[in-house]
Design an enzyme around this catalytic site. Structure first.
Site, PDB file in Angstrom:
ATOM      1  N   GLU A  31       0.814  -1.218   0.000  1.00 19.16           N
ATOM      2  CA  GLU A  31       0.000   0.000   0.000  1.00 19.16           C
ATOM      3  C   GLU A  31       0.846   1.265   0.000  1.00 19.16           C
ATOM      4  OE1 GLU A  31      -2.713  -3.214   1.011  1.00 19.16           O
ATOM      5  OE2 GLU A  31      -0.725  -2.671   1.787  1.00 19.16           O
ATOM      6  N   HIS A  43      -9.367  -5.656  11.102  1.00 22.81           N
ATOM      7  CA  HIS A  43     -10.045  -5.446   9.823  1.00 22.81           C
ATOM      8  C   HIS A  43     -11.415  -4.805  10.017  1.00 22.81           C
ATOM      9  CE1 HIS A  43      -7.143  -8.657   8.897  1.00 22.81           C
ATOM     10  NE2 HIS A  43      -7.133  -8.161   7.674  1.00 22.81           N
TER      11      HIS A  43
END
Length: 376
Positions: A99, A168
């Site tokens: 990322e 998450h």
């Protein structure tokens, strides 16, 4: 005062999940009550996002997509389905699992006039790239005295899903909403998703676009106006989903559906709730919120994120500063529990707001229930 936050939640069972295991699981679609004046057809949020990307890529050759599995796999959630075949690998770029790397590339491309749409498989992974988002994207226009625009969109699922654990399940609305230089959007319906994403791609500034995984498969009515390729939803403008006169309920993303369900139940008990879909976290539509509170004289804020320094806290402050004299009851905040998300399903449900929490808060605000302090 936070309803769900007051519940005692134990230290639930833990489980280590790989990102692949967590993100490939099938999850139940969220349901929501909806109130629309007219509609021509139904469209899922997934299709609304896909059509917005398709139309903007067709209209502007500077728009391109990048992220993990956006191309050959057609997106982890199929948001980018068909776009690689239509636009080719130069405009739909599959990236490595890095990322920080591909976000930095995207920001650099935006510096040079391109319009990247960067997908995070989940916004939890954006923490790997947060330096590029905040220090590189958000601040450059100011630091260059307006000489450099950064027209980039960071999009992907945000907040709690189902059974994916603490790492998450975070909501980043308040995180990114606190940063000057960013615009932060959180769609609820297909109209929101389509109109706001098109507006975000056309915007000259960096936009954080917070979707919700459980809403992707949900269908909503859409009008012919919404389906028009020129349609956009205004950034910074909330939408009143349901009008009412007794209490104002603000929410965003999946919680809008919960608020509408709560309003329906409350209406059967003689309480008329006005439901505001925030749509835009930054800029926040303070005018619409305050105008509603001045009419209803009561406020309940709803969000999935943590209560401290949350979006609801900012809304409460705005109302206290601008409309304190109109309040007939203490403000009620409904938020997620102030703990990392438990993995166990029963504890997970206790850690996120439910429809019944909103109903109880609205009743307290209307003095139709025993206050929390007296009920313990």
């Amino acid at each position: 005062m936070w309803g769900i936050v007051r519940k005692k939640v134990g230290a639930g069972a833990s489980c280590i999940l790989t990102s692949g295991q967590a993100l490939q699981r099938l999850r139940p679609a969220a349901s929501a009550s909806r109130y629309y004046s007219s509609a021509a057809k139904e469209m899922t949020v997934r299709d609304a996002l896909n059509s917005a990307l398709d139309e903007e890529m067709s209209a502007d050759p500077k728009v391109f997509l990048m992220g993990e599995e956006v191309g050959e796999y057609q997106g982890a959630y199929k948001i980018t389905k068909g776009l690689l075949e239509k636009y080719g690998p130069e405009r739909v770029l599959d990236t490595p699992i890095t990322e920080a790397g591909f976000t930095g590339i995207g920001v650099g491309a935006a510096y040079h006039g391109l319009k990247p749409v960067v997908e995070f498989m989940t916004f939890n992974f954006s923490m790997q790239a947060i330096d590029h988002i905040i220090n590189s994207a958000a601040k450059t226009n100011y630091m260059s005295a307006g000489q450099i625009s950064v027209p980039i969109v960071f999009r992907g699922p945000n907040g709690a899903a189902a059974g994916v654990g603490a790492q998450h399940s975070q909501c980043y609305a308040a995180w990114y909403g606190a940063c000057p230089g960013l615009k932060v959007l959180a769609p609820y319906s297909s109209e929101d998703a389509r109109g706001l994403l098109k507006a975000a791609i056309r915007d000259p500034d960096p936009v954080v676009f917070l979707e919700n995984e459980l809403l992707y498969g949900e269908s909503f009515p859409v009008s012919a106006e919404v389906l028009d390729s020129s349609f956009t939803a205004p950034i910074g403008k909330a939408k009143i989903e349901r009008e009412g006169k007794d209490v104002t309920i603000t929410a965003f993303s999946k919680m809008v559906g919960y608020a509408l369900k709560a309003a329906e139940v409350l209406s059967k008990e003689g309480i008329s709730a006005e439901v505001i879909n925030l749509r835009s976290i930054r800029p926040l539509d303070r005018a619409t919120i305050n105008a509603s509170v001045r009419k209803t004289n009561r406020l309940v804020t709803v969000e999935e994120g943590f209560p401290q320094h949350g979006v609801g806290a900012e809304i409460c402050t705005s109302v206290v500063e601008e409309s304190f004299g109109y309040l007939d009851a203490p403000v009620e905040r409904i938020a997620g529990a102030d703990i990392p998300m438990p993995y166990a399903a029963n504890l997970e449900r206790m850690a996120v707001p439910q429809v019944e929490d909103i109903i109880r808060a609205a009743k307290r605000a209307c003095y139709r229930a025993v206050p929390l302090a007296a009920s313990g």
